[in-house]
Design an enzyme around this catalytic site. Structure first.
Site, PDB file in Angstrom:
ATOM      1  N   ARG A  35     -15.295 -11.532  -3.288  1.00 15.82           N
ATOM      2  CA  ARG A  35     -15.292 -10.586  -1.599  1.00 15.82           C
ATOM      3  C   ARG A  35     -15.507  -9.342  -1.430  1.00 15.82           C
ATOM      4  O   ARG A  35     -15.768  -8.843  -0.098  1.00 15.82           O
ATOM      5  CB  ARG A  35     -13.659 -10.438  -1.317  1.00 15.82           C
ATOM      6  CG  ARG A  35     -13.640 -12.302  -0.760  1.00 15.82           C
ATOM      7  CD  ARG A  35     -11.647 -11.962  -0.539  1.00 15.82           C
ATOM      8  NE  ARG A  35     -11.644 -11.013   0.515  1.00 15.82           N
ATOM      9  CZ  ARG A  35     -10.674 -10.744   1.243  1.00 15.82           C
ATOM     10  NH1 ARG A  35      -9.666 -10.856  -0.079  1.00 15.82           N
ATOM     11  NH2 ARG A  35     -10.339  -9.818   1.874  1.00 15.82           N
ATOM     12  N   CYS A  42      -5.798  -9.700   1.844  1.00 13.86           N
ATOM     13  CA  CYS A  42      -5.061  -9.746   0.708  1.00 13.86           C
ATOM     14  C   CYS A  42      -3.752 -10.299   0.588  1.00 13.86           C
ATOM     15  O   CYS A  42      -3.424  -9.072   1.531  1.00 13.86           O
ATOM     16  CB  CYS A  42      -5.861  -8.578  -0.221  1.00 13.86           C
ATOM     17  SG  CYS A  42      -7.138  -8.740  -0.995  1.00 13.86           S
ATOM     18  N   ARG A  87       1.444  -9.063   5.932  1.00 14.22           N
ATOM     19  CA  ARG A  87       0.911  -7.319   6.619  1.00 14.22           C
ATOM     20  C   ARG A  87       0.524  -7.314   8.352  1.00 14.22           C
ATOM     21  O   ARG A  87      -0.701  -8.304   8.928  1.00 14.22           O
ATOM     22  CB  ARG A  87      -0.446  -8.021   6.132  1.00 14.22           C
ATOM     23  CG  ARG A  87      -0.926  -6.970   4.790  1.00 14.22           C
ATOM     24  CD  ARG A  87      -2.439  -7.304   4.097  1.00 14.22           C
ATOM     25  NE  ARG A  87      -3.251  -6.680   3.820  1.00 14.22           N
ATOM     26  CZ  ARG A  87      -4.035  -5.840   4.047  1.00 14.22           C
ATOM     27  NH1 ARG A  87      -4.869  -7.114   3.543  1.00 14.22           N
ATOM     28  NH2 ARG A  87      -5.029  -4.850   4.132  1.00 14.22           N
ATOM     29  N   LYS A 147     -18.165  -1.885   1.189  1.00 12.43           N
ATOM     30  CA  LYS A 147     -16.909  -3.319   2.195  1.00 12.43           C
ATOM     31  C   LYS A 147     -16.761  -2.547   2.988  1.00 12.43           C
ATOM     32  O   LYS A 147     -16.959  -3.092   3.923  1.00 12.43           O
ATOM     33  CB  LYS A 147     -16.069  -3.940   0.918  1.00 12.43           C
ATOM     34  CG  LYS A 147     -15.520  -4.222   1.574  1.00 12.43           C
ATOM     35  CD  LYS A 147     -14.306  -5.586   0.821  1.00 12.43           C
ATOM     36  CE  LYS A 147     -13.110  -4.756   0.908  1.00 12.43           C
ATOM     37  NZ  LYS A 147     -11.563  -5.064   1.600  1.00 12.43           N
ATOM     38  N   ASN A 148     -15.547  -1.500   2.946  1.00 16.28           N
ATOM     39  CA  ASN A 148     -15.170  -1.633   4.832  1.00 16.28           C
ATOM     40  C   ASN A 148     -15.442  -0.542   5.250  1.00 16.28           C
ATOM     41  O   ASN A 148     -15.009  -0.291   6.130  1.00 16.28           O
ATOM     42  CB  ASN A 148     -13.587  -0.995   3.569  1.00 16.28           C
ATOM     43  CG  ASN A 148     -12.506  -1.360   3.018  1.00 16.28           C
ATOM     44  OD1 ASN A 148     -12.647  -2.655   2.887  1.00 16.28           O
ATOM     45  ND2 ASN A 148     -11.801  -1.158   1.853  1.00 16.28           N
ATOM     46  N   ASP A 150      -6.497   1.399  -3.814  1.00 16.57           N
ATOM     47  CA  ASP A 150      -7.500   0.192  -4.329  1.00 16.57           C
ATOM     48  C   ASP A 150      -8.112   0.768  -4.992  1.00 16.57           C
ATOM     49  O   ASP A 150      -8.647  -0.077  -5.872  1.00 16.57           O
ATOM     50  CB  ASP A 150      -8.653   0.331  -3.040  1.00 16.57           C
ATOM     51  CG  ASP A 150      -8.275   0.181  -1.774  1.00 16.57           C
ATOM     52  OD1 ASP A 150      -7.665  -1.021  -1.748  1.00 16.57           O
ATOM     53  OD2 ASP A 150      -9.086   0.195  -0.641  1.00 16.57           O
TER      54      ASP A 150
END
Ligand code: EPU
Length: 419
Positions: free
Chosen positions: A400, A116, A123, A21-22, A307
């Site tokens: 997600r 999130c 953030r 994903k990232n 994570d």
């Protein structure tokens, strides 16, 4: 939508890892840096990628799905429009569009991004803004909105006060077409950053040092098009390996991954007594009895990933002894432990950054709500380990980042339904 899990099934077999994903989320904004086509493969079918694709489409650009996990993206319009507010609200990586759009349009207007709820306040994005200022941009902030303008972006020396992944990637992408040389210091070193730099270099950028704390970017006039294969998701691989360690079935093989990206996890596995075998692209975990506890502190790569902290916390509920889990990156990433306590775990919150988990404890099925992506998957793991029925609501948060995770877990023998 929710997951209904009947826990305690014996798990065994093989499970595949999807594209990261990232890494995937950082590729879509490159459309603003080149007029040519980019073909991306191994794109995970997850909600955050769909939002990034919708973002490009909403701004008039092309996104073509040409096969399973293969997407072609291309800039189709020279018109500069504001970043779509509703989509910006849905995921933090939407922020990745700002730098490339500033390069191509000279102006970007956007609201504070969503994502999130795990960090200080909403953030912060101050490191991004400071970087753009150093490169010669002007920043105006009013209420929850930002307006950044730049007639010309100039190379600069930028030191990050704290290591930031998306901050490093954003400024790297902005510097690729700035005038002169940019040096990023105290940069993040995650494999997704190296993958991004390698791809940008393959289409004409001049980036040196990605994967080290100092990245040097020589601005170029033009980038071309090319092909980008998304690297495997190391967080998914680590999460499945932790599930395998917690499960009491047969061996589990995690396939299509890069075990070299998870050295911090293997060193912890050695300490707590998990038996495993690493291949080039797979990991085999042999479920053991008598797991030992071990403290952990999250750290930027190559340290133990924030994570993976949540799945590891679930694992520690099954280990003998006490473990101090220290979440050093984010302020609100341990709040989910309360859900584990409701399931029967013995967890004491020492302060917002530290919990003590004592085990082993039997977990019992409960009705829970997924608060965010990584906590959500940890609750799935807890539900699989627990006795009885667990219901997890708000699974958009899990979708997600994990492609059809229920289907893949069923392949291991898990009793999990999406209702
Ligand atoms: N920070 C600031 N100011 C900034 C930027 C960051 O103070 O301008 C602070 C944050 O508050 C946090 C720390 O720096 O305390 C690290 O934040 P970072 O910017 O590195 O986080 P990120 O880039 O927003 C990425 C991943 C996260 C992952 C972290 C690991 C993406 C899209 N997100 O976040 O992934 O946890 O790096 O450091 O790449 C996830 O996938 O669930 C996820 C949250």
């Amino acid at each position: 939508m929710k997951f209904v899990i009947q826990g305690g099934e014996k798990l065994e077999g093989e499970i595949e890892v999807m594209g990261a994903k990232n890494a995937a989320l950082k590729i879509f904004p490159i459309v603003f840096l080149t007029d040519e086509k980019i073909r991306v493969s191994n794109v995970p079918d997850i909600e955050d990628c769909s939002r990034a694709e919708e973002m490009l489409l909403a701004m008039g650009h092309e996104v073509k799905k040409v096969g399973k996990g293969i997407v072609e993206i291309q800039r189709k319009s020279n018109k500069c429009v504001d970043l779509p507010e509703d989509l910006m609200n849905k995921f933090r990586a939407s922020l990745m569009f700002v730098g490339p759009m500033l390069v191509s349009c000279g102006e970007v207007n956007f609201p504070h991004p969503g994502g999130c709820v795990i960090g200080a306040g909403t953030r912060p994005i101050d490191f991004f803004l400071d970087g753009f200022l150093k490169m010669g941009a002007k920043v105006r902030i009013s209420e929850n909105r930002y307006r950044i303008t730049a007639k010309k972006l100039l190379g600069a020396e930028i030191f990050f006060p704290k290591i930031t992944v998306t901050g490093t990637e954003s400024l790297m992408m902005t510097a690729v077409k700035a005038y002169g040389t940019t040096v990023l210091k105290n940069a993040a070193m995650e494999p997704e950053i190296t993958a991004l730099a390698d791809f940008l270099n393959s289409i004409g950028a001049k980036i040196e040092g990605a994967g080290t704390p100092t990245i040097k970017i020589q601005g170029v006039k033009k980038l071309g098009g090319g092909e980008y294969g998304i690297i495997p998701d190391r967080i998914e691989a680590g999460t499945f390996a932790i599930l395998a360690a917690a499960s009491k079935g047969g061996p589990i093989t995690v396939k299509n991954c890069d075990p070299s990206h998870l050295e911090a996890l293997w060193s912890l596995f050695d300490r707590i007594g998990v038996k495993y075998k690493l291949g080039n692209t797979e990991i085999k975990i042999f479920p053991g009895r008598g797991l030992k506890s071990s403290d952990v502190a999250t750290h930027e790569y190559p340290g133990f990933a924030t994570d993976l902290q949540q799945p590891y916390t679930v694992l520690m509920t099954q280990a003998k002894g006490s473990s101090l889990v220290h979440e050093a990156i984010y302020d609100r990433r341990l709040l989910f432990a309360d859900s584990l306590t409701q399931m029967g775990a013995n967890i004491i919150m020492a302060d917002p950054h530290r919990i003590v988990v004592s085990g082993p404890t039997k977990l019992h099925g409960r009705k829970l709500i997924s608060p965010d992506l990584r906590a959500g998957i940890a609750l799935v793991l807890a539900g699989l380990v627990a006795e009885g029925k667990t219901e997890i609501d708000n699974i958009y948060q899990i979708d997600r980042g994990y492609e059809k995770v229920d289907e893949r877990l069923k392949g291991l023998g898990a009793d999990i339904k999406r209702v």
